[in-house]
Each structure stands twice: as C-alpha cells, then as structure tokens.
Design a protein around this motif. Structure first.
Motif, PDB file in Angstrom:
ATOM      1  N   GLN A 145       0.805  -1.215   0.000  1.00 43.90           N
ATOM      2  CA  GLN A 145       0.000   0.000   0.000  1.00 43.90           C
ATOM      3  C   GLN A 145       0.843   1.273   0.000  1.00 43.90           C
ATOM      4  N   TYR A 158      -5.781   8.279   5.690  1.00 47.19           N
ATOM      5  CA  TYR A 158      -5.753   8.018   7.132  1.00 47.19           C
ATOM      6  C   TYR A 158      -4.683   8.835   7.847  1.00 47.19           C
ATOM      7  N   GLU A 206      -4.844  -9.897   9.542  1.00 50.56           N
ATOM      8  CA  GLU A 206      -6.294 -10.147   9.510  1.00 50.56           C
ATOM      9  C   GLU A 206      -6.615 -11.543   8.976  1.00 50.56           C
ATOM     10  N   ALA A 237      -6.748  -0.514   1.047  1.00 52.21           N
ATOM     11  CA  ALA A 237      -6.787  -1.952   0.756  1.00 52.21           C
ATOM     12  C   ALA A 237      -8.109  -2.344   0.109  1.00 52.21           C
ATOM     13  N   SER A 238      -9.208  -1.789   0.597  1.00 52.36           N
ATOM     14  CA  SER A 238     -10.490  -2.254   0.079  1.00 52.36           C
ATOM     15  C   SER A 238     -10.849  -1.621  -1.252  1.00 52.36           C
ATOM     16  N   LYS A 298      -8.879   7.974   0.084  1.00 51.76           N
ATOM     17  CA  LYS A 298      -9.312   7.495   1.405  1.00 51.76           C
ATOM     18  C   LYS A 298      -8.101   7.601   2.316  1.00 51.76           C
ATOM     19  N   GLU A 336      -4.081  -1.662  14.297  1.00 54.12           N
ATOM     20  CA  GLU A 336      -4.720  -0.824  13.279  1.00 54.12           C
ATOM     21  C   GLU A 336      -5.955  -0.185  13.878  1.00 54.12           C
ATOM     22  N   HIS A 340       0.978  -9.686   4.603  1.00 52.01           N
ATOM     23  CA  HIS A 340      -0.122  -8.706   4.681  1.00 52.01           C
ATOM     24  C   HIS A 340      -0.822  -8.614   3.326  1.00 52.01           C
TER      25      HIS A 340
HETATM   26  C1  BGP Z   1      -7.381  -3.385   7.063  1.00 54.15           C
HETATM   27  C2  BGP Z   1      -6.112  -3.774   6.349  1.00 54.15           C
HETATM   28  C3  BGP Z   1      -5.213  -2.647   5.983  1.00 54.15           C
HETATM   29  C4  BGP Z   1      -5.872  -1.316   5.759  1.00 54.15           C
HETATM   30  C5  BGP Z   1      -7.090  -1.059   6.619  1.00 54.15           C
HETATM   31  C6  BGP Z   1      -7.939   0.104   6.200  1.00 54.15           C
HETATM   32  O1  BGP Z   1      -8.406  -4.262   6.730  1.00 54.15           O
HETATM   33  O2  BGP Z   1      -5.344  -4.652   7.143  1.00 54.15           O
HETATM   34  O3  BGP Z   1      -4.366  -3.103   4.985  1.00 54.15           O
HETATM   35  O4  BGP Z   1      -5.915  -0.887   4.500  1.00 54.15           O
HETATM   36  O5  BGP Z   1      -7.915  -2.164   6.730  1.00 54.15           O
HETATM   37  O6  BGP Z   1      -8.774  -0.297   5.164  1.00 54.15           O
HETATM   38  P1  BGP Z   1      -8.936   0.488   3.821  1.00 54.15           P
HETATM   39  O7  BGP Z   1      -7.571   0.720   3.326  1.00 54.15           O
HETATM   40  O8  BGP Z   1      -9.725  -0.365   2.958  1.00 54.15           O
HETATM   41  O9  BGP Z   1      -9.634   1.734   4.203  1.00 54.15           O
END
Ligand code: BGP
Length: 475
Positions: free
Chosen positions: A23, A434, A176, A425-426, A432, A367, A130
C-alpha cells in the motif's frame, strides 16, 4: 485524560503507526521483486481481477516509500513514534514464492529500513504476510488452498528470522487472518472467483494458514528466544440488533468467525463450536496429526485491527440490508465514515475486554483510524490539512483504550493505521486518507508525492509526549 486522574497508559506503551508494503512502497518490479496478488487488484477487494499490472493500479507506485523511507521514518520520529509496524513484501524476498534461495536485493531493502528505525530508536513490528501472496503462488497453487504453501511460507519466515532475528523482536504471522473466510483472494491468495469458493474450501485454506502461523511461531521461538509472535485478526464486536434471545445468539455465532482464529492461536486446538459447525455443514478438513501437534505452538500476544462494530440479527429480512466489510447489519445508534464504516469508540473498549477475558494474553492494537477525504489548505503560509474529524476519532478511541487498560486489560501498544497517506486496501483509492502526513498523490495518479504535516501530526506527537495525558475525556 482529565486533570486529576493520571493517564492509564503505561510508560512502556508502544505508540506508533502501521502500514503494509503493497500500500505504500511502490517499486513493484524493482530489484528483482516478483508480482503479488495486489498487482492484479487495481480496484481493491471490490473490483475486478486484472490479467497483470495495469496503469490504473495506484499500488504499483504507492507513495514511493521504497525510495523515500528515510524521510518518512524521520517524520514518524518527529512525532515521537516508539514503534513502526510494516510488512515485508513476500515477493521481494521470494519473487515467485517457491524458490530455494531468497533475493538478496529484497532482503537488503528491509535492512535499510531497519537501519533508519534504529537510528531513531523506533521498535519495528513486522507483519510477515499482509495480503501480499506472491502472484505465482496464487496462479500455480490457487494460493492457500494448497498445503504446499505451508512449506514455502516456512522457508520465507526462516529467511526473515535468519536475516533480521537480532533486529526485530515483534512479529505478526498473517494480517487479519480471519479475512480468509470472507475474501479468499486477499486473505489467502485464492484466485478461483470468490463465488466459486465453498465454505469448506475457505476453512481448508484457513487451516493451512493456521498451521503455517503456528509453525512460524515454533521456528521463531527456536531461532530467536526473545522474539514475541502475535496473531492478527479483524476485531469487531457484533451487538444483537434487539434483545430477542435469537438475536443475541446470532450475534454470538457471528463473533465466533473471529474467535475461531484467536482460539486456535491462543489455545492451540480447534474449539468445540467449530468442530460442531464443520461436522453439521458436512465439511471434512484435511487435518493431520502432525498439524494438530504444530497448532500447539501458541502465540505470545494477540493483535487486532479495529475500525467498527456491527449488529447481527436472526431475522433474514433485516439481514438482507447489510453493508460494511464483514457484512453486519447497520447500527441505528452510530454515525458512519464517508465510506460507510460505523464509528464506535466504545466498541474498542468492549472488544479489548472480551479478548482479554477470553485469552488472558497481552493485546496489541495494530490498526485503527479514520479514512476520510482531506483538503490541503494553506495556514500561515504552510500547506496542511485541518483534520479535526480525524483528531476526534482517534481521541475518542484512545480514551476508550485507556478505559480498557484501566479495566485491567494488558495492552502492549497502539499503531494507528496509515500514519502517512497510502493506498486503500479495500478500494485502492488514495483519496481514502488516514495519515498524519498528507501525500500529494491523487486517485488519477497525478501529484508530486510531496509530504505535508496535517494538524493531527502535532496532536499525536503531544499524545505520545504526554503518554496519553493530553487526551480529552470522551464526549
Ligand atoms: C485493514 C487492512 C489494511 C488497511 C485497513 C484500512 O483491513 O489490514 O491493509 O488498509 O484495513 O482499510 P482500507 O484501506 O480499505 O480503508
């Protein structure tokens, strides 16, 4: 957290941030790196699977951490990070996944990352896998549906422990791991389309991962007596939608999809409720006596991601309207993020207490955070993001984590997700965000990749400096 009560966070608490190679690193094909499943997922979990790397896949370049790691780690150090969680890209070390010998250039990159962390006194926390199964293993073996992956993974972890064993103390085996039941491609490198992967096949892939995880724990303890190995699960409390006993039972059952993984990692054997479920579903897993023996190598701590809680119901009609990542029923009492993730700080206290009561193992929140659209603005001539919404989210979650610690839960640390903006990731978006650090890169791939401190940057630095005493009481 208020003027009279001392902060519940211990002085040894590991404050920091968490990332994953695919990522943020970019450099997807440099220095001998092989492709991973991420290179064929340009739109994340939800989108279609591509034939190979495509120009619209933001992960190929990421935020170029591969070349900018020193500058980025210096920014983490400026915030006072005690720990940095990152993953090693399996396909940098074993480009196809099934080679005999590791790729020296790949190993050398993480040496350089560790050098920088050591320079700043930041403890590394390494995720071994991961969501980054080498693509070749996915294409040739259908990922973790094949028992052969256990051997490849063992070879990979031996290479990591031999190389970094004196430098890395905290290890996580699979990110996860419970996601394998929900997203077999992301969680287990299974290329067969999701709809065609049966429940039994998902549990089989999960079983091979669980054996590999326990085997890695055994090897770690043999090769690195001081190492601490943790499992990593998506944690989400499921509340009954109503007090009807059937709803309460349904919520408990759904929570067991997660507990299953923790129970095996912590207790070293399949729990009775899982054996019953598999039996009644007519699922017969390939589990050998040797597997059962390996599973007794239990973890030192339990780590988890926490973003949201869910409701569960026994009523099929209500269930039909479900949303969110794990597929729960929306909770009418909670607000949602811009991506529909329901925000529930108290849920963190609940799940931390539940995990502690159940397993009595130290916990690590690896996380937590808010994905939001940020606006880069200029304040007093300096480019920044005024992200009060992110500060509020994190403040309220940390306050609840403090409550859990005050409740008696042992928590080793907290690594918020994505301290620097990275690819989701999703959804595979960059919008998006953080981070405490804004990265100038957009969903269309444009941008300078320059880094800017957001308002939350100074806020988190202050939280760390005061050991949590600067947090504001929950509203
Ligand atoms: C978790 C994953 C991460 C990360 C996070 C946030 O499920 O372990 O890799 O990305 O979620 O999710 P997203 O990036 O989809 O907002």
């Amino acid at each position: 957290m208020n003027d009279t009560v001392p902060s519940p966070f211990p002085d040894t608490f590991l404050w920091g941030g968490a990332t994953a190679a695919n990522q943020l690193e970019g450099a997807y094909d440099q220095d001998g790196k092989g492709l991973s499943i991420q290179d064929i997922l340009p739109q994340g979990i939800v989108g279609p699977v591509a034939d190979g790397p495509t120009p619209d896949n933001l992960k190929l370049e990421g935020i170029d951490f591969y070349h900018r790691y020193a500058q980025d780690i210096a920014l983490f150090a400026e915030m006072g990070f005690k720990v940095f969680r990152f993953s090693i890209a399996w396909s940098r070390i074993f480009p196809r996944g099934d080679e005999e010998a590791p790729n020296e250039a790949g190993l050398a990159f993480y040496d350089r990352v560790l050098d920088e962390l050591e320079k700043h006194g930041i403890e590394p926390l390494v995720t071994i896998s991961h969501y980054e199964t080498p693509l070749h293993l996915a294409q040739t073996y259908d990922g973790w549906r094949s028992r052969e992956l256990i051997g490849f993974y063992e070879r990979y972890v031996r290479a990591l422990f031999a190389r970094y064993g004196t430098r890395v103390r905290y290890w996580l085996t699979f990110n996860e791991i419970n996601s394998t039941l929900h997203f077999p491609l992301m969680g287990a490198g299974v290329l067969t389309p999701k709809e065609q992967v049966s429940k039994g096949e998902r549990y089989q892939a999960a079983h091979y991962e669980l054996v590999a995880s326990a085997s890695a724990t055994r090897i770690a303890h043999e090769m690195m007596p001081d190492a601490k190995v943790g499992c990593m699960v998506i944690a989400a409390p499921f509340y009954p939608l109503t007090p009807a006993p059937a709803d309460v039972w349904a919520a408990k059952q759904t929570e067991r999809d997660t507990y299953f993984f923790g129970d095996i990692h912590v207790r070293g054997e399949y729990p009775g409720y899982a054996l019953r479920y598999l039996r009644e579903q007519g699922i017969e897993l390939d589990i050998t006596d040797a597997d059962r023996e390996i599973l007794t190598n239990t973890v030192d701590f339990v780590s988890f991601s926490y973003y949201m809680s869910f409701c569960e119901t026994a009523d099929p009609e209500q269930k039909a309207g479900q949303g969110n990542l794990l597929g729960g029923v929306p909770n009418p009492h909670l607000a949602s993020s811009e991506w529909g993730w329901q925000i529930d700080p108290v849920g963190l206290r609940i799940i931390a207490n539940d995990f502690w009561d159940r397993w009595q193992k130290p916990l690590f929140v690896v996380e937590n955070g808010l994905g939001a659209k940020d606006q880069l603005v200029e304040v007093d001539g300096v480019k920044t993001v005024v992200d009060d919404y992110r500060i509020a989210y994190m403040n309220d979650h940390l306050v609840q984590l403090g409550e859990a610690i005050a409740d008696g839960v042992e928590v080793l640390g907290y690594t918020m997700w994505g301290p620097i903006d990275l690819v989701s990731a999703s959804t595979a978006q960059l919008s998006k965000r953080y981070g405490f650090i804004y990265v100038d890169r957009n969903d269309d791939g444009s941008g300078t990749l320059e880094r800017y401190r957001k308002k939350s940057f100074a806020w988190y630095a202050e939280v760390i400096r005061t050991h949590g005493a600067s947090l504001r009481p929950a509203r």
